[in-house]
Structure formats: C-alpha cells, structure tokens
Design a protein around this motif. Structure first.
Motif, PDB file in Angstrom:
ATOM      1  N   ILE A  47     -12.751  64.276  76.548  1.00  0.00           N
ATOM      2  CA  ILE A  47     -12.334  63.030  77.191  1.00  0.00           C
ATOM      3  C   ILE A  47     -12.599  63.100  78.691  1.00  0.00           C
ATOM      4  CG2 ILE A  47     -10.357  61.555  77.731  1.00  0.00           C
ATOM      5  CD1 ILE A  47      -9.245  62.333  74.982  1.00  0.00           C
ATOM      6  N   LYS A  48     -12.277  64.233  79.301  1.00  0.00           N
ATOM      7  CA  LYS A  48     -12.555  64.403  80.733  1.00  0.00           C
ATOM      8  C   LYS A  48     -14.043  64.271  81.022  1.00  0.00           C
ATOM      9  CE  LYS A  48      -8.703  67.533  81.625  1.00  0.00           C
ATOM     10  NZ  LYS A  48      -8.340  68.911  81.961  1.00  0.00           N
ATOM     11  N   ALA A  49     -14.878  64.841  80.165  1.00  0.00           N
ATOM     12  CA  ALA A  49     -16.329  64.757  80.359  1.00  0.00           C
ATOM     13  C   ALA A  49     -16.799  63.307  80.287  1.00  0.00           C
ATOM     14  CB  ALA A  49     -17.058  65.613  79.327  1.00  0.00           C
ATOM     15  N   VAL A  50     -16.305  62.571  79.309  1.00  0.00           N
ATOM     16  CA  VAL A  50     -16.683  61.161  79.183  1.00  0.00           C
ATOM     17  C   VAL A  50     -16.245  60.394  80.426  1.00  0.00           C
ATOM     18  CG1 VAL A  50     -16.151  59.023  77.940  1.00  0.00           C
ATOM     19  CG2 VAL A  50     -16.762  61.078  76.664  1.00  0.00           C
ATOM     20  N   GLN A  51     -15.004  60.575  80.839  1.00  0.00           N
ATOM     21  CA  GLN A  51     -14.488  59.851  82.001  1.00  0.00           C
ATOM     22  C   GLN A  51     -15.267  60.178  83.269  1.00  0.00           C
ATOM     23  OE1 GLN A  51     -10.405  61.128  81.679  1.00  0.00           O
ATOM     24  NE2 GLN A  51      -9.839  59.353  80.443  1.00  0.00           N
ATOM     25  N   ASN A  52     -15.695  61.431  83.414  1.00  0.00           N
ATOM     26  CA  ASN A  52     -16.386  61.844  84.634  1.00  0.00           C
ATOM     27  C   ASN A  52     -17.883  61.549  84.651  1.00  0.00           C
ATOM     28  OD1 ASN A  52     -14.030  62.857  85.802  1.00  0.00           O
ATOM     29  ND2 ASN A  52     -14.325  64.878  84.915  1.00  0.00           N
ATOM     30  N   TYR A  53     -18.524  61.533  83.484  1.00  0.00           N
ATOM     31  CA  TYR A  53     -19.978  61.506  83.470  1.00  0.00           C
ATOM     32  C   TYR A  53     -20.622  60.407  82.639  1.00  0.00           C
ATOM     33  CZ  TYR A  53     -19.025  66.123  85.337  1.00  0.00           C
ATOM     34  OH  TYR A  53     -18.544  67.159  86.095  1.00  0.00           O
ATOM     35  N   LEU A  54     -19.861  59.692  81.844  1.00  0.00           N
ATOM     36  CA  LEU A  54     -20.457  58.660  80.985  1.00  0.00           C
ATOM     37  C   LEU A  54     -19.811  57.301  81.255  1.00  0.00           C
ATOM     38  CD1 LEU A  54     -20.675  60.594  77.586  1.00  0.00           C
ATOM     39  CD2 LEU A  54     -22.435  60.353  79.348  1.00  0.00           C
ATOM     40  N   PRO A  55     -20.230  56.624  82.309  1.00  0.00           N
ATOM     41  CA  PRO A  55     -19.585  55.367  82.680  1.00  0.00           C
ATOM     42  C   PRO A  55     -19.726  54.258  81.636  1.00  0.00           C
ATOM     43  CG  PRO A  55     -21.575  55.702  83.969  1.00  0.00           C
ATOM     44  CD  PRO A  55     -21.331  56.970  83.208  1.00  0.00           C
ATOM     45  N   GLN A  56     -20.686  54.353  80.733  1.00  0.00           N
ATOM     46  CA  GLN A  56     -20.883  53.330  79.697  1.00  0.00           C
ATOM     47  C   GLN A  56     -19.996  53.591  78.477  1.00  0.00           C
ATOM     48  OE1 GLN A  56     -23.756  50.873  81.004  1.00  0.00           O
ATOM     49  NE2 GLN A  56     -24.889  51.649  79.260  1.00  0.00           N
ATOM     50  N   THR A  57     -19.205  54.659  78.526  1.00  0.00           N
ATOM     51  CA  THR A  57     -18.407  55.056  77.372  1.00  0.00           C
ATOM     52  C   THR A  57     -16.927  55.018  77.714  1.00  0.00           C
ATOM     53  OG1 THR A  57     -20.199  56.463  76.568  1.00  0.00           O
ATOM     54  CG2 THR A  57     -18.011  56.933  75.722  1.00  0.00           C
ATOM     55  N   GLU A  58     -16.154  54.394  76.845  1.00  0.00           N
ATOM     56  CA  GLU A  58     -14.702  54.343  76.995  1.00  0.00           C
ATOM     57  C   GLU A  58     -14.057  55.128  75.857  1.00  0.00           C
ATOM     58  OE1 GLU A  58     -13.028  50.340  77.591  1.00  0.00           O
ATOM     59  OE2 GLU A  58     -15.115  49.690  77.752  1.00  0.00           O
ATOM     60  N   VAL A  59     -12.928  55.763  76.162  1.00  0.00           N
ATOM     61  CA  VAL A  59     -12.161  56.483  75.149  1.00  0.00           C
ATOM     62  C   VAL A  59     -10.713  56.020  75.233  1.00  0.00           C
ATOM     63  CG1 VAL A  59     -11.383  58.732  74.303  1.00  0.00           C
ATOM     64  CG2 VAL A  59     -13.593  58.549  75.427  1.00  0.00           C
ATOM     65  N   LYS A  60     -10.133  55.780  74.065  1.00  0.00           N
ATOM     66  CA  LYS A  60      -8.708  55.449  74.017  1.00  0.00           C
ATOM     67  C   LYS A  60      -8.102  56.180  72.824  1.00  0.00           C
ATOM     68  CE  LYS A  60      -5.361  51.794  74.366  1.00  0.00           C
ATOM     69  NZ  LYS A  60      -5.101  50.367  74.470  1.00  0.00           N
ATOM     70  N   GLN A  61      -6.916  56.718  73.048  1.00  0.00           N
ATOM     71  CA  GLN A  61      -6.236  57.452  71.981  1.00  0.00           C
ATOM     72  C   GLN A  61      -5.171  56.576  71.327  1.00  0.00           C
ATOM     73  OE1 GLN A  61      -4.980  61.008  74.122  1.00  0.00           O
ATOM     74  NE2 GLN A  61      -6.640  62.129  73.134  1.00  0.00           N
ATOM     75  N   TYR A  62      -5.129  56.679  70.016  1.00  0.00           N
ATOM     76  CA  TYR A  62      -4.146  55.962  69.210  1.00  0.00           C
ATOM     77  C   TYR A  62      -3.339  56.975  68.407  1.00  0.00           C
ATOM     78  CZ  TYR A  62      -7.050  52.017  70.507  1.00  0.00           C
ATOM     79  OH  TYR A  62      -7.759  51.081  71.223  1.00  0.00           O
ATOM     80  N   GLY A  63      -2.763  57.897  69.143  1.00  0.00           N
ATOM     81  CA  GLY A  63      -1.937  58.919  68.527  1.00  0.00           C
ATOM     82  C   GLY A  63      -0.889  59.376  69.515  1.00  0.00           C
ATOM     83  N   ASN A  64       0.135  59.983  69.000  1.00  0.00           N
ATOM     84  CA  ASN A  64       1.229  60.491  69.835  1.00  0.00           C
ATOM     85  C   ASN A  64       1.220  62.014  69.866  1.00  0.00           C
ATOM     86  OD1 ASN A  64       2.148  57.806  70.110  1.00  0.00           O
ATOM     87  ND2 ASN A  64       3.185  57.954  68.141  1.00  0.00           N
ATOM     88  N   GLY A  65       0.107  62.599  69.487  1.00  0.00           N
ATOM     89  CA  GLY A  65       0.019  64.048  69.389  1.00  0.00           C
ATOM     90  C   GLY A  65       0.021  64.444  67.932  1.00  0.00           C
ATOM     91  N   TYR A  66      -0.448  65.616  67.665  1.00  0.00           N
ATOM     92  CA  TYR A  66      -0.517  66.070  66.277  1.00  0.00           C
ATOM     93  C   TYR A  66       0.860  66.207  65.665  1.00  0.00           C
ATOM     94  CZ  TYR A  66      -5.502  67.000  65.997  1.00  0.00           C
ATOM     95  OH  TYR A  66      -6.853  66.860  65.934  1.00  0.00           O
ATOM     96  N   PHE A  67       1.005  65.698  64.455  1.00  0.00           N
ATOM     97  CA  PHE A  67       2.247  65.814  63.700  1.00  0.00           C
ATOM     98  C   PHE A  67       1.998  66.549  62.400  1.00  0.00           C
ATOM     99  CE2 PHE A  67       0.174  61.822  62.751  1.00  0.00           C
ATOM    100  CZ  PHE A  67      -0.091  61.996  61.393  1.00  0.00           C
ATOM    101  N   ILE A  68       0.858  67.191  62.290  1.00  0.00           N
ATOM    102  CA  ILE A  68       0.388  67.764  61.030  1.00  0.00           C
ATOM    103  C   ILE A  68       1.434  68.681  60.379  1.00  0.00           C
ATOM    104  CG2 ILE A  68      -1.456  69.148  59.977  1.00  0.00           C
ATOM    105  CD1 ILE A  68      -2.320  66.344  61.049  1.00  0.00           C
TER     106      ILE A  68
END
Length: 171
Positions: A47-68
C-alpha cells in the motif's frame, strides 16, 4: 479493449503479489486502477508503494484487521458490505480500467458477503473493465465465470519452520 476476469487463488504464496504486479503494469500503461482489500485493515508495504509511486492507482481497505483466529463480528460484515457497495458504484461509473478485489474469496469464505453478490458484480461489469479477484477458497461458481484462473500451489514454505512474516516480503 475487452476486459477479462482474472482469479488468483490457492494455498500458495503470491496471490496479492500477482494482483499488485498487474496494477503496476496497468499503471505504467496510464490505466486507472482501484484496489479493494477485503479483510485487511492495516498499512502493508504494498500500500505504501502504491501511495508513493503509482499516482494512477488507489487502494482502499474494507476490513478491520484479520479475524481469522476468531469469528467475524457485525462490524466485519458491515465493513465488507460497505466495500462491496462502493465497488459496485465504481464499476458502474466506468472510471477505472482495472479493479482488483484482494482477498474477496476470504470474505466469501467467512460469509461476510454473498457469492451471488460477487457473481452479479462479474456478470454486470462493463465489457472493457479488467477485474481481478484474489484469495483462497475461490468457489466453483465464480471460477466458472472467470476468463483466467491461476491457482497458487504451496510446495514448500519457510513459515512452517516458524519463520515470522517479514516486512517488505510478506507484508
């Protein structure tokens, strides 16, 4: 250009990595990319790599952390359903060339969302949208709808020798 449905599944390492590699390639071709991460709820190195180096790419998380190791709660279900709603809106908007649903099959496995909802997303996607779904336990009815299916098979993994996840390699 026609868009296809990809699945990266199986017990082996590399499903998310393969999807992020495709996002890198698409971004390099000036394509708009959206990555939705189900289950996950913290900042991983990709996610850090995308945010820093891929301006055409967005990431969003739909989780509250692993509950496995425990049962998902109402908040986990609400977060996943909100993600699915937002993704459906993005698909309809035709704003993106590539949408990745990372760990969607884990969300299905734990019944946070329904197989029918994912099936409907696939069957109603615009013809030019490339759609990637990742995670263990891909259901047969979703595999049937895909154009490309890759199963990652674990042959050997150092995790079984109690090697902890390493920053920049596993997270």
């Amino acid at each position: 250009m026609k868009g296809y449905v990809h699945i990266y599944t199986g017990n082996g390492k590399g499903k998310t990595t393969a999807a992020f590699g495709l996002a890198l390639r698409a971004s390099g071709a000036d394509k708009k990319v959206f990555i939705a991460q189900f289950i996950k709820g913290k900042t991983y190195s990709e996610i850090k790599a995308v945010q820093n180096y891929l301006p055409q790419t967005e990431v969003k998380q739909y989780g509250n952390g692993y509950f496995i190791k425990k049962k998902p709660n109402d908040s986990d279900i609400e977060t996943a359903l909100q993600g699915l709603y937002e993704i459906n809106e993005m698909v309809k908007s035709e704003r993106y060339d590539l949408i990745i649903l990372d760990e969607i099959f884990i969300a299905l496995h734990y019944k946070l969302i329904s197989v029918e909802a994912v099936r409907q997303l696939i069957t109603t996607k615009p013809a030019n949208l490339e759609l990637v779904l990742t995670g263990r336990y891909a259901p047969d009815e979703i595999i049937e709808l895909a154009d490309l299916v890759t199963e990652m098979k674990e042959v050997k993994h150092y995790y079984k020798k109690d090697v902890p996840a390493r920053k920049g390699i596993e997270f």
